[in-house]
Design an enzyme around this catalytic site. Sequence first.
Site, PDB file in Angstrom:
ATOM      1  N   HIS A   1      -1.705   1.807   7.547  1.00  0.00           N
ATOM      2  CA  HIS A   1      -2.114   1.622   6.152  1.00  0.00           C
ATOM      3  C   HIS A   1      -1.954   2.946   5.414  1.00  0.00           C
ATOM      4  CE1 HIS A   1      -4.067  -0.033   2.683  1.00  0.00           C
ATOM      5  NE2 HIS A   1      -5.091   0.794   2.763  1.00  0.00           N
TER       6      HIS A   1
ATOM      7  N   CYS B   1       0.830  -1.206   0.000  1.00  0.00           N
ATOM      8  CA  CYS B   1       0.000   0.000   0.000  1.00  0.00           C
ATOM      9  C   CYS B   1       0.865   1.257   0.000  1.00  0.00           C
ATOM     10  CB  CYS B   1      -0.952  -0.008   1.195  1.00  0.00           C
ATOM     11  SG  CYS B   1      -0.137  -0.074   2.798  1.00  0.00           S
TER      12      CYS B   1
END
Length: 826
Positions: free
Chosen positions: A760, A204
Amino acid sequence: MGKKRTKGKSVPEKASSESTEPMCRHLRKGLEQGNLKKALVNVEWNICQDCKTDNKVKDKSEEEAEDPSVWLCLKCGHQGCGRDSQEQHALKHYTTPRSEPHYLVLSLDNWSVWCYKCDEEIKYCSSNRLGQVVDYVRKQAGRITSKPAEKNNGHIELENKKLEKESKNEQEREKSESMAKENIPLDSASQITVKGLSNLGNTCFFNAVMQNLSQTPVLRELLKEVKMSGTIVKIEPPDLALTEPLEVNLEPPGPLTLAMSQFLNEMQENKKRIVTPKELFSQVCKKATRFKGYQQQDSQELLRYLLDGMRAEEHQRVSKGILKAFGNSTEKLDEEVKNKVKDYEKKKAIPSFVDRIFGGELTSTIMCDDCRTVSLVHESFLDLSLPVLDDQSGKKNINDKNVKKTMEEEDKDSEEEKDDSYMKTRSDVPSGTSKHTQKKAKKQAKKQAKNQRRQQKIQERFLHFNEICTTNYTEDNDHEAETALPGEGEVDTEFNRGSQEELTQTELCANQKDVNGQEEMIESAADERKCPEHPEVKSVSTESDLGSLTSAPECPRDLNGAFLEERTSGELDITNGLKNLTLNAAVDPDEISIEILNDSHSPALKVYEVMNEDPETAFCTLANREAFSTDECSIQHCLYQFTRNEKLQDANKLLCEVCTRRQCNGPKANIKGERKHVYTNAKKQMLVSLAPPVLTLHLKRFQQAGFNLRKVNKHIKFPEILDLAPFCTLKCKNVAEESTRVLYSLYGVVEHSGTMRSGHYTAYAKERTASCHLSNLVLHGDIPQDCEMESTKGQWFHISDTHVQAVPITKVLNSQAYLLFYERIL
């Protein structure tokens, strides 16, 4: 019986001899072929079993849009969504307590095997037991399709296509409505598209950066030029006697540049909603192996390695082209050709496409309080790493603490504290979450202290050598040299031909990390009277705790003398320079000048020069900056802290060469000819002297506290339109005359949510019409005028790997930004 037979099987000797990779010791317990065969009968493939049962009440099309990766347990056949999903059912399945652990999982996307216990990928070949199990699963999954599977898959594909059409139509409807409100015409040719990116396994951090780079249309335009075959460029000769430029035929670009170009084309032209950037990521991993292993990494470091890698490939193309132009191979080169090639490379007439888009320049201004001599240090950058002050820590600004240190402290303790605070404040602290990153931070601190001690020893030897040279030469030629200092604010030196006593340099050797986060050993010189044929690339510290400049008189060097070049490895080769020093080189003062270089070969070029600058305007900016000194929660305040005026005093005093020469030539001069160095108070400030077309700002949320890393979760406000003028010099390049504004429009954000251990990365990207003014600035050098400011309207999207969602601008401005991308509009 089945279980005993399975456990009794051993890995064949052939497989063990063929495989060079170490086998996982959990393979025997984590693999159960009998249970797999039972579980894979009449099963729905590539669907998380837990999500399927939990999402009966949820909207089906909404779940289809997320499309998480699915992992198959090789012990029982359970299918669960991976770590990149919100629920992480595959990981929860592993952590559930059982009598026999379920260590191994198989990705149904790329058929890689992962061991949760070892936390790494397991390599396999088709001949060993694990490879046979994977082949069996692939056959069952429909790679070698059977008729019932074809029917079932065809039915699922039809449903997926319907859902895809419905969601696509809904997105286009929302998009057209928002565009109609803002009166923006939809132009498919100039419109930038937004697509999802497949997560390749904890990538990510990579996807978030790539989303923002894909929204930089000028990058795609320049890459098209770079890819053109048979490109011929002309380089101006370094020798003024040669009038015709050198024609260089460039080779095709490197693999990383080609992969980047292919990726941008897929993001723009591919009809699929989701792009898999596997080739580009593999090329990045080849340049920097630290990104291998499916571990969470830092987005800013990824961006740094990516841009530096492409820039290095471009410089290699130019160097090879110059060699071919001289008709020589890289194997056999005589010294004359080598020197010519180096001269042409130092000319740097061809900046890379990376520097043309993201490259800017910082200028550090230092002024002595006594003689008011102004010296400038120019340093290129690709992004600015800005400090983020943490209110909860209750600590004062580290820089201010270093400036106020007194001489009463022990030298050793003072140096250790300065090195430690330097790493905390202005260096790019590694922000990864792995143990490797923490170990690297420890090694970095030790390495910095070691290099500092080494530099002090080198400097002492260099000082001693030059003092001997200067003393011997002064005894014979003292009556021929005379220096006049007419007044404050300017330095005017008179020469007698053949007299070289005054050809001295200020040498600065400091171990530092530059603005881009790359450590280097830097030699900085202030030579007001150096030969234009051999301009030297120099630098000065960008930190207040390195403000104490250390100088040494240097014997004049011959015109063909070797250079003391800045080494990327941090080693200063001083021996070669001393061999070529001469004492009787006559230099014409009229031919001596200072040349400012725009070097693109080093990640952060630094050029040192002494200017006859007006002390009253040396620290002035294009616009007032004091309004941002109070608001500590804004990006403008971070820029204010980064460019604030500093005092060099006490332990950080400046070694002023002008004051030293004045004292040596005055009535208090030492009879033996020894130079007594004069340390003075000084002012220092760093400002932007070249506004880049695309401004990248990095908020240093991951900070080093001792040997640990912590994240600052404080919200930093950032505007949609940013004025960089309060942080630019009066003579800032790429700015229209008499303009007091340098405006940038926000078009991309990388956000990090979560903690250091579990976080994230997502991206906010602005879909908009490509800027004509930005293209003209990058391609043709046309500076935007006040009357030509373009519209900044567009639609914002939030992208989390494959999931793309339209969002309002308010959500973007409320995000916890880690990287900010601004494009120049004025």
